[in-house]
Design a protein around this motif. Structure first.
Motif, PDB file in Angstrom:
ATOM      1  N   ILE A  46       0.640  -1.426   0.250  1.00 28.40           N
ATOM      2  CA  ILE A  46      -0.025   0.335   0.213  1.00 28.40           C
ATOM      3  C   ILE A  46       1.248   0.716   0.274  1.00 28.40           C
ATOM      4  O   ILE A  46       0.291   2.276  -0.759  1.00 28.40           O
ATOM      5  CB  ILE A  46      -0.478  -0.159   1.242  1.00 28.40           C
ATOM      6  N   HIS A 187     -10.072 -11.451   2.838  1.00 27.83           N
ATOM      7  CA  HIS A 187      -9.607 -10.466   2.118  1.00 27.83           C
ATOM      8  C   HIS A 187      -9.516 -11.525   0.681  1.00 27.83           C
ATOM      9  O   HIS A 187      -8.881 -12.225   1.098  1.00 27.83           O
ATOM     10  CB  HIS A 187      -7.876  -9.751   2.478  1.00 27.83           C
ATOM     11  N   ARG A 193      -5.632 -16.141  -4.176  1.00 27.23           N
ATOM     12  CA  ARG A 193      -4.447 -16.809  -4.576  1.00 27.23           C
ATOM     13  C   ARG A 193      -3.908 -18.188  -4.185  1.00 27.23           C
ATOM     14  O   ARG A 193      -2.963 -18.973  -4.610  1.00 27.23           O
ATOM     15  CB  ARG A 193      -3.460 -15.445  -3.851  1.00 27.23           C
ATOM     16  N   TRP A 218      -0.659 -10.493   6.502  1.00 28.11           N
ATOM     17  CA  TRP A 218       0.277 -10.326   4.590  1.00 28.11           C
ATOM     18  C   TRP A 218       2.048  -9.936   5.340  1.00 28.11           C
ATOM     19  O   TRP A 218       2.821  -8.586   5.463  1.00 28.11           O
ATOM     20  CB  TRP A 218       0.112  -8.675   4.357  1.00 28.11           C
ATOM     21  N   ASN A 245       1.441 -13.146  -0.208  1.00 28.66           N
ATOM     22  CA  ASN A 245       2.781 -11.418  -0.892  1.00 28.66           C
ATOM     23  C   ASN A 245       4.033 -12.197  -0.814  1.00 28.66           C
ATOM     24  O   ASN A 245       4.786 -12.684   0.062  1.00 28.66           O
ATOM     25  CB  ASN A 245       1.335 -10.576   0.225  1.00 28.66           C
TER      26      ASN A 245
HETATM   27  C1  GAL Z   1      -2.887  -7.755  -0.886  1.00 30.22           C
HETATM   28  C2  GAL Z   1      -1.501  -7.399  -0.897  1.00 30.22           C
HETATM   29  C3  GAL Z   1      -0.700  -7.304   0.254  1.00 30.22           C
HETATM   30  C4  GAL Z   1      -1.522  -6.351   1.341  1.00 30.22           C
HETATM   31  C5  GAL Z   1      -2.950  -6.137   0.956  1.00 30.22           C
HETATM   32  C6  GAL Z   1      -3.495  -5.692   1.276  1.00 30.22           C
HETATM   33  O1  GAL Z   1      -2.916  -7.854  -2.368  1.00 30.22           O
HETATM   34  O2  GAL Z   1      -0.903  -8.547  -2.235  1.00 30.22           O
HETATM   35  O3  GAL Z   1       0.500  -7.163   0.236  1.00 30.22           O
HETATM   36  O4  GAL Z   1      -0.502  -4.913   0.739  1.00 30.22           O
HETATM   37  O5  GAL Z   1      -3.107  -6.069  -0.171  1.00 30.22           O
HETATM   38  O6  GAL Z   1      -5.089  -5.106   1.788  1.00 30.22           O
END
Ligand code: GAL
Length: 337
Positions: A46, A187, A193, A218, A245
């Motif tokens: 972000i 998420h 993923r 994350w 990630n």
């Molecule tokens: C994902 C990203 C993560 C984290 C997350 C936050 O898309 O791969 O590293 O930033 O969003 O929402």
């Protein structure tokens, strides 16, 4: 009707006309204000996007002579805080909002406020549910297609395995033993993923076997702690770390380094600045990198157009009138000879 009442009525009509732009010959705006709220300001990916947004806003200002004021706030993981930030943005007269929602299932309060004030919203990275997105045609979402990301992550390992099986099946026993690091359970990216990355590995003929996995939200430090535990519980077994990630992949690498273990392949997603550094220094096997230039340009481009009351920019074609998907690519470290 008395003279006084007619004058009052005329006055009200004039005020209404003025509020709506009056004569129709509205002066073009020379400055716009954009409210940006981040779900967490300490998230690496972000933060990378935030820098691009700031860069693009400056570029736009220089190229078009329109002053762009960004008001960037950190919601620090609280939806309530973010709802208040949205309210404040609106009261400050923001022309458009760019929101990285804390709770993607709970965007409705923010949407209510924006709709009431007729302020368009560009959501990014954490996708609100479809029902919410369909409530208004001035709601947009910019992100990365999670299934595509996952398939690219899986494909990178499949290609390597086909080219050089021993580079993936490190102990040559015909099985690739892996551990999985997952992002936040709520998420959209974590769920998709995980599913598609492993499915692609299997469909591509890599004989994978899961040792264990866990949620590290994350975060590098959480992933590092999990990996440390796994290295203790399954010594000399792990050949591959599949991470949702880059930050968690880096956490796994931290634990491997502490334990003095080498030869384990680690793959991530994002192409963050530290992720790419780890790739270049040969620690990370690979990552799937979203094109952050395009990502940030799409968010800013759309936001600026909406702030100026213009149509959506054609460079970022929207699917279903709401969604723009940023392109991404595999980045893999050079093969050893
Ligand atoms: C994902 C990203 C993560 C984290 C997350 C936050 O898309 O791969 O590293 O930033 O969003 O929402």
């Amino acid at each position: 009707m008395t003279g006084k009442r007619i004058t009052g009525l005329l006055l009200t009509m004039c005020m209404l006309l003025n509020a709506c732009g009056g004569t129709g010959r509205e002066e073009p705006k020379t400055s716009i204000r954009i409210g940006i709220s981040l779900y967490r300001g300490d998230d690496t990916f972000i933060n990378n996007i935030r820098s691009i947004l700031e860069e693009k806003a400056k570029e736009y200002e220089q190229e078009n002579g329109i002053k762009v004021t960004l008001d960037i706030q950190d919601a620090k993981g609280s939806q309530n805080t973010q709802n208040n930030q949205v309210e404040r943005f609106i009261s400050l007269g923001c022309d458009v909002l760019c929101i990285n929602p804390v709770d993607r299932m709970d965007a409705s309060v923010m949407i209510d406020r924006a709709m009431n004030a007729q302020v368009p919203v560009v959501f990014f990275n954490r996708q609100p549910v479809e029902e919410d997105m369909n409530r208004w045609d001035q709601l947009y979402y910019i992100g990365v297609d999670a299934k595509e990301t996952a398939m690219l992550q899986g494909q990178m390992v499949v290609d390597l395995y086909r080219e050089q099986p021993s580079a993936v099946d490190r102990n040559g026993d015909g099985v690739v033993s892996y551990v999985l690091l997952e992002g936040e359970s709520s998420h959209q990216d974590s769920l998709i993923r995980t599913e598609w990355s492993i499915r692609t590995l299997k469909d591509g003929g890599v004989p994978v076997e899961k040792i264990t996995g866990g949620i590290a939200n994350w975060e590098r430090s959480q992933a590092s702690a999990l990996m440390e535990q796994w290295l203790g519980s399954y010594p000399d077994t792990i050949e591959l770390v599949v991470s949702n990630n880059d930050d968690m992949a880096l956490g796994a690498l931290d634990a491997l380094e502490r334990a003095g273990v080498t030869g384990v392949n680690v793959v991530g997603i994002d192409g963050t600045t530290p992720g790419i550094e780890a790739l270049e220094s040969g620690k990370l096997l690979g990552t799937v990198s979203s094109n952050k230039e395009i990502y940030g340009s799409a968010v800013m481009g759309l936001a600026v157009s909406k702030a100026l009351g213009e149509a959506e920019p054609e460079e970022y074609p929207l699917s279903n009138g709401h969604y723009y998907w940023t392109p991404q690519e595999i980045l893999i470290r050079p093969m050893e000879e």
